[in-house]
Design a protein around this motif. Structure first.
Motif, PDB file in Angstrom:
ATOM      1  N   ASN A   1       1.023  -1.062  -0.159  1.00  0.00           N
ATOM      2  CA  ASN A   1      -0.011   0.076  -0.100  1.00  0.00           C
ATOM      3  C   ASN A   1       0.667   1.266   0.047  1.00  0.00           C
ATOM      4  O   ASN A   1       1.871   1.371   0.703  1.00  0.00           O
ATOM      5  CB  ASN A   1      -0.941  -0.004   1.130  1.00  0.00           C
ATOM      6  CG  ASN A   1      -1.952  -0.808   1.038  1.00  0.00           C
ATOM      7  OD1 ASN A   1      -2.747  -0.592   0.082  1.00  0.00           O
ATOM      8  ND2 ASN A   1      -2.404  -1.819   1.964  1.00  0.00           N
TER       9      ASN A   1
ATOM     10  N   THR B   1       1.417  -3.452   4.575  1.00  0.00           N
ATOM     11  CA  THR B   1       0.469  -4.115   4.332  1.00  0.00           C
ATOM     12  C   THR B   1       0.226  -4.202   3.013  1.00  0.00           C
ATOM     13  O   THR B   1       0.843  -3.359   1.995  1.00  0.00           O
ATOM     14  CB  THR B   1      -1.099  -3.705   4.839  1.00  0.00           C
ATOM     15  OG1 THR B   1      -1.182  -2.254   4.300  1.00  0.00           O
ATOM     16  CG2 THR B   1      -1.131  -3.866   6.042  1.00  0.00           C
TER      17      THR B   1
ATOM     18  N   ASP C   1      -5.591  -4.337  -1.437  1.00  0.00           N
ATOM     19  CA  ASP C   1      -6.665  -5.097  -1.467  1.00  0.00           C
ATOM     20  C   ASP C   1      -7.523  -5.356  -2.827  1.00  0.00           C
ATOM     21  O   ASP C   1      -6.831  -4.926  -3.747  1.00  0.00           O
ATOM     22  CB  ASP C   1      -7.662  -4.304  -0.468  1.00  0.00           C
ATOM     23  CG  ASP C   1      -8.229  -2.963  -0.900  1.00  0.00           C
ATOM     24  OD1 ASP C   1      -7.749  -2.729  -2.119  1.00  0.00           O
ATOM     25  OD2 ASP C   1      -8.813  -2.294  -0.180  1.00  0.00           O
TER      26      ASP C   1
ATOM     27  N   GLN D   1     -15.516 -13.194  -2.758  1.00  0.00           N
ATOM     28  CA  GLN D   1     -15.624 -12.245  -1.697  1.00  0.00           C
ATOM     29  C   GLN D   1     -16.827 -11.977  -0.810  1.00  0.00           C
ATOM     30  O   GLN D   1     -17.043 -12.214   0.563  1.00  0.00           O
ATOM     31  CB  GLN D   1     -15.181 -10.934  -1.962  1.00  0.00           C
ATOM     32  CG  GLN D   1     -14.522  -9.887  -1.121  1.00  0.00           C
ATOM     33  CD  GLN D   1     -14.201  -8.510  -1.167  1.00  0.00           C
ATOM     34  OE1 GLN D   1     -14.390  -8.305  -2.385  1.00  0.00           O
ATOM     35  NE2 GLN D   1     -13.422  -7.871  -0.492  1.00  0.00           N
TER      36      GLN D   1
END
Ligand SMILES: [Zn+2]
Ligand SMILES: [Zn+2]
Ligand SMILES: [Zn+2]
Length: 346
Positions: free
Chosen positions: A79, A104, A107, A131
């Motif tokens: 990120n 991280t 996503d 998901q």
């Protein structure tokens, strides 16, 4: 500008972890539904978690391979720092990255943006469904979702096949070995059975306007979409239209038997749900022709019997008309009233 520190990225490890997750997911899937019903339902959740994680890792691996420089590859996966506005001291504004890359990784939403940027194609509908399935499995008793997980694994098969073949230019059978054979077998089972269900319902003559609600039906026990018309009805020449109140469906996944019409009605109503507290109005009402609660107001048509309005809009103001306005000779209630008043005064 200060040098940015980007966490180190092991691209081969990404790929390896992805394959491991997918293999574990398939193992869990096999264990959650051993034929004969002695499977372990708790494995369903674990299966979806592993498959979802595996697919995301595979996507990240692909993104990382789009850059030759290892730092560039890492910058695509971790990120990025937040970009914030700063005054240039002269009335202007500059947007500058603040802080460092985070540890991280990106996503689903960001993976999607990276795919768009690099022209990588994937069926996002399936990813979104995976998901959604994973998110709601966390809140459900896994036994009630075995069928849903099974449908999902079947749908994931073509996505993985195309992605591995087209984007990684590898052979899925080679890199996923036995897991691949298990998925292939299950996918074939799913496709054969959905075709059989489809043919069965065609024979059972479901009103054409209700077809989409039939397709949305799921087994109330296991969540599978593989619902077939009960063979006894077909053998007796009975149809959904002729035996509306008795016609049963059988779940291919778990054998559960259920009346099909209430299930279809539920799906129709769910799609037309509204909240009067938000000022929403009903979009469904009882049909004047067949008296079922299947008249879709904005479509001006009954989903069950196909009844349509004789007058669809007011001749004067072109306002759409409803079933209640049909006795006004093509006028809305306001213009029908004005017309009557005018005639009286004359
Ligand atoms: Zn079922
Ligand atoms: Zn009707
Ligand atoms: Zn009018």
């Amino acid at each position: 500008m200060a040098k940015r520190v980007i966490p180190e990225l092991d691209v081969d490890k990404l790929r390896e972890n992805s394959m491991t997750s997918i293999r574990l997911g398939v193992e869990d899937f096999k264990r959650c539904r051993v034929e004969g019903g002695a499977g372990d339902p708790a494995r369903a959740l674990s299966s979806i978690r592993n498959l979802f994680a595996g697919v995301l890792l595979l996507f990240k691996f692909k993104i990382a391979t789009c850059a030759d420089d290892p730092d560039d590859a890492a910058a695509l996966i971790f990120n990025p720092p937040e970009v914030l506005p700063q005054s240039d001291g002269d009335g202007g504004i500059e947007w500058v990255p603040v802080g460092q890359f985070r540890t991280t990784t990106i996503d689903v939403g960001t993976i999607r943006k990276r795919f768009e940027a690099f022209g990588i194609e994937v069926d996002w509908k399936v990813v979104d469904k995976l998901q959604g399935c994973r998110n709601h499995l966390e809140h459900l008793h896994p036994a009630h979702s075995l069928g849903e997980v099974a449908d999902f694994v079947a749908e994931l098969f073509p996505l993985l096949r195309d992605f591995i073949e087209n984007e990684l230019e590898e052979s899925p059978a080679e890199i996923l070995a036995e897991s691949w054979q298990a998925m292939l077998k299950h996918h074939t089972f799913f496709v054969d059975n959905s075709q059989r269900c489809e043919e069965g319902w065609a024979e059972a003559s479901v009103p054409s306007g209700m077809k989409q609600w039939l397709d949305a039906c799921k087994c109330p026990e296991c969540g599978s979409t593989l619902l077939a018309p009960a063979q006894s009805h077909l053998d007796a020449g009975e149809t959904v239209e002729s035996d509306e109140e008795a016609f049963k469906a059988v779940c291919v996944g778990c054998g559960h038997v259920e009346l099909i019409v209430p299930l279809m009605m539920q799906e129709l109503e769910k799609a037309h749900d509204y909240d009067p507290r938000d000022g929403e109005e009903p979009t469904l009402e009882d049909c004047d022709e067949c008296l079922r609660g299947t008249f879709v107001i904005h479509e001006q048509r009954c989903s069950w019997c196909g009844a349509e309005l004789q007058y669809t809009e007011c001749k004067v103001c072109e306002e759409p008309l409803g079933q209640d306005d049909q006795f006004n000779g093509g006028l809305c209630s306001y213009h029908a009233y004005m017309y009557e008043k005018f005639m009286r005064e004359d």
